[in-house]
Write an enzyme that holds these catalytic residues in place. Structure first.
Site, PDB file in Angstrom:
ATOM      1  N   ASN A  14      81.613 -12.970  55.521  1.00 32.99           N
ATOM      2  CA  ASN A  14      82.704 -12.936  54.544  1.00 32.99           C
ATOM      3  C   ASN A  14      82.063 -12.526  53.218  1.00 32.99           C
ATOM      4  O   ASN A  14      81.473 -13.346  52.517  1.00 32.99           O
ATOM      5  CB  ASN A  14      83.345 -14.326  54.450  1.00 32.99           C
ATOM      6  CG  ASN A  14      84.485 -14.364  53.447  1.00 32.99           C
ATOM      7  OD1 ASN A  14      84.742 -13.387  52.745  1.00 32.99           O
ATOM      8  ND2 ASN A  14      85.153 -15.497  53.376  1.00 32.99           N
ATOM      9  N   HIS A  42      96.091 -15.573  54.265  1.00 34.19           N
ATOM     10  CA  HIS A  42      95.659 -16.736  55.062  1.00 34.19           C
ATOM     11  C   HIS A  42      96.011 -16.545  56.541  1.00 34.19           C
ATOM     12  O   HIS A  42      96.119 -17.519  57.284  1.00 34.19           O
ATOM     13  CB  HIS A  42      96.325 -18.057  54.600  1.00 34.19           C
ATOM     14  CG  HIS A  42      95.992 -18.486  53.213  1.00 34.19           C
ATOM     15  ND1 HIS A  42      96.865 -19.211  52.444  1.00 34.19           N
ATOM     16  CD2 HIS A  42      94.889 -18.322  52.456  1.00 34.19           C
ATOM     17  CE1 HIS A  42      96.324 -19.475  51.271  1.00 34.19           C
ATOM     18  NE2 HIS A  42      95.114 -18.929  51.252  1.00 34.19           N
TER      19      HIS A  42
END
Ligand code: AMP
Length: 415
Positions: A7, A184
């Site tokens: 990430n 999300h």
């Protein structure tokens, strides 16, 4: 099969190495302060002995390439690492924030995929370039290793136009792609899958409301396993009240703030994203501080909590109607997983909707998941610990499986 999950942020790289045979974490780490005077790599390794080891290194990390080389060294270090050779890593899964309308699914990374992610930079100008940096560096350092992009927005691409469009001139959608995308998605998909597993039903047969309450907050209506409505919009500002973000407001406030306070558009943007939400109302954005303050009689802390709960309940009601039938309601992320007072306030008095909370269970300590509804509750209510890295690794494995089937089919055709 060992999968490295990356990430990549503008000055950091979060990483996790997972062994997918048992879906176990081997290493979880963070490279921070890339490009600053002094950088730092911190990691926790789980070498299989059940003993967690901690690792920290402070050094200059001028760029993402150096950061990635350091984390590879940490993972494969002869003494402190968990694998003997970086060649043991069979695939890399990358979190990518915005897939726009180009990606409904995770994608095996190719030059075309990189171009498509670049084309979506205007939709996520802070995040997508940093995600691309991570992809480019990983492709250099893991040459020949398949890499997969997993998008935060992809899960919500199943929303119908009636849910994703704003009531603006239609040409703004056609020409500027102005619409609701949602975020999300990896977390909502993961907890929806876990909820279906706990309920003992295929996800495709479940109607769920998934509630992600962390620094950012969002809610998703999942119909037969697919997202049909979600609360974050074109940007992660719409919907629920968040730590520092306002969520839904009257859009005319932009003009009012400009006229009354003389704020320009960048200042208004910063106000709504960074100075609003819980912090705007009471000066605190961590729910733990808000509880402590309201217990000491702080009225604004109480008000911020009440507003947060009110907005949440309003959305729960709306999503019940969107879905018609709700099998399960899932709380996740920092507040959703840990805050039993908030969960109780959000669900009290909803017996007519078929939600009966088991107060004792709700106050219990969650492990990977916790059932907090009473046996007579028509709707199952769960707390599920989100695990976006595991979801990215799972989707990476799935894409590799599909790619290998496609290659075999292609080879079969050629024969
Ligand atoms: P996340 O973005 O998922 O890491 O969530 C971070 C937020 O979770 C923090 O800002 C806190 O507001 C909240 N949080 C974490 N632990 C607790 C807790 N025990 N009770 C209430 N809120 C919590």
């Amino acid at each position: 099969m060992k999968i490295l999950v990356i990430n990549s942020g503008s000055s950091s790289i979060k990483y996790q190495l997972l062994d997918m045979a048992a879906e176990s974490i081997l290493v979880t780490g963070l490279v921070e302060r890339i490009g600053e005077a002094s950088g730092v790599l911190t990691a926790r390794t789980f070498p299989g002995t059940g003993v967690e080891k901690r690792f920290q290194l402070e050094t200059m990390i001028p760029d993402h390439s150096t950061g990635m080389q350091l984390l590879i060294k940490q993972i494969s270090d002869q003494q402190d690492g968990v694998i003997r050779d970086a060649a043991e890593i069979e695939a890399v899964g990358h979190r990518v924030v915005h897939g726009g309308e180009s990606f409904h699914q995770p994608a095996l990374i190719s030059e075309e995929v990189i171009q498509a992610i670049s084309a979506n930079v205007p939709l996520a100008p802070l995040h997508n370039p940093a995600n691309l940096d991570g992809i480019r560096v990983a492709r250099q350092l893991f040459a020949g290793v398949p890499q997969v992009a997993v998008f935060d927005t992809a899960f919500h691409q199943s929303m119908p136009p009636s849910a994703f469009l704003y009531a603006l001139p239609y040409e703004l959608y056609e020409q500027e792609r102005i619409r609701r995308y949602g975020f999300h998605g990896t977390s909502h998909k993961f907890v929806a899958g876990e909820c279906a597993r706990v309920l003992g039903r295929p996800l495709a047969a479940c109607n769920l409301i998934t509630i992600h309450l962390g620094n950012g907050c969002s809610m998703t209506a999942v119909e037969n396993g697919r997202s049909v409505e979600t609360s974050l919009g074109m940007t992660p500002l719409e919907g629920l009240i968040m730590g520092t973000r306002c969520g839904d407001i009257d859009p005319a406030l932009h003009a009012i703030l400009h006229r009354s306070r003389g704020l320009d558009i960048e200042e208004i943007d910063a106000l709504l994203n960074r100075e609003s939400g819980l912090k705007g109302v009471c000066g605190m954005n961590d729910m733990r501080d808000i509880h402590a303050a309201r217990q000491q009689g702080n009225k604004l802390a109480q008000l911020a909590f009440d507003m947060f709960v009110h907005r949440l309940r309003k959305y729960i009601g709306a999503y019940f109607v969107v879905l018609g039938r709700v099998d399960g309601l899932v709380f996740t992320a920092g507040i959703g997983e840990n805050d039993h007072m908030l969960r109780e306030a959000a669900l009290s008095g909803l017996e007519n909707l078929g939600i009966v909370l088991d107060r004792e269970a709700n106050a219990g300590k969650p492990g990977e998941w916790l059932r907090i509804s009473a046996p007579q509750s028509r709707v199952e209510v769960l707390v599920v610990r989100t695990n976006e890295e595991l979801e990215i690794a799972r989707q990476t494995v799935e894409v590799l499986g599909q790619a290998s089937v496609a290659t075999q089919l292609e080879a079969g055709r050629q024969i």
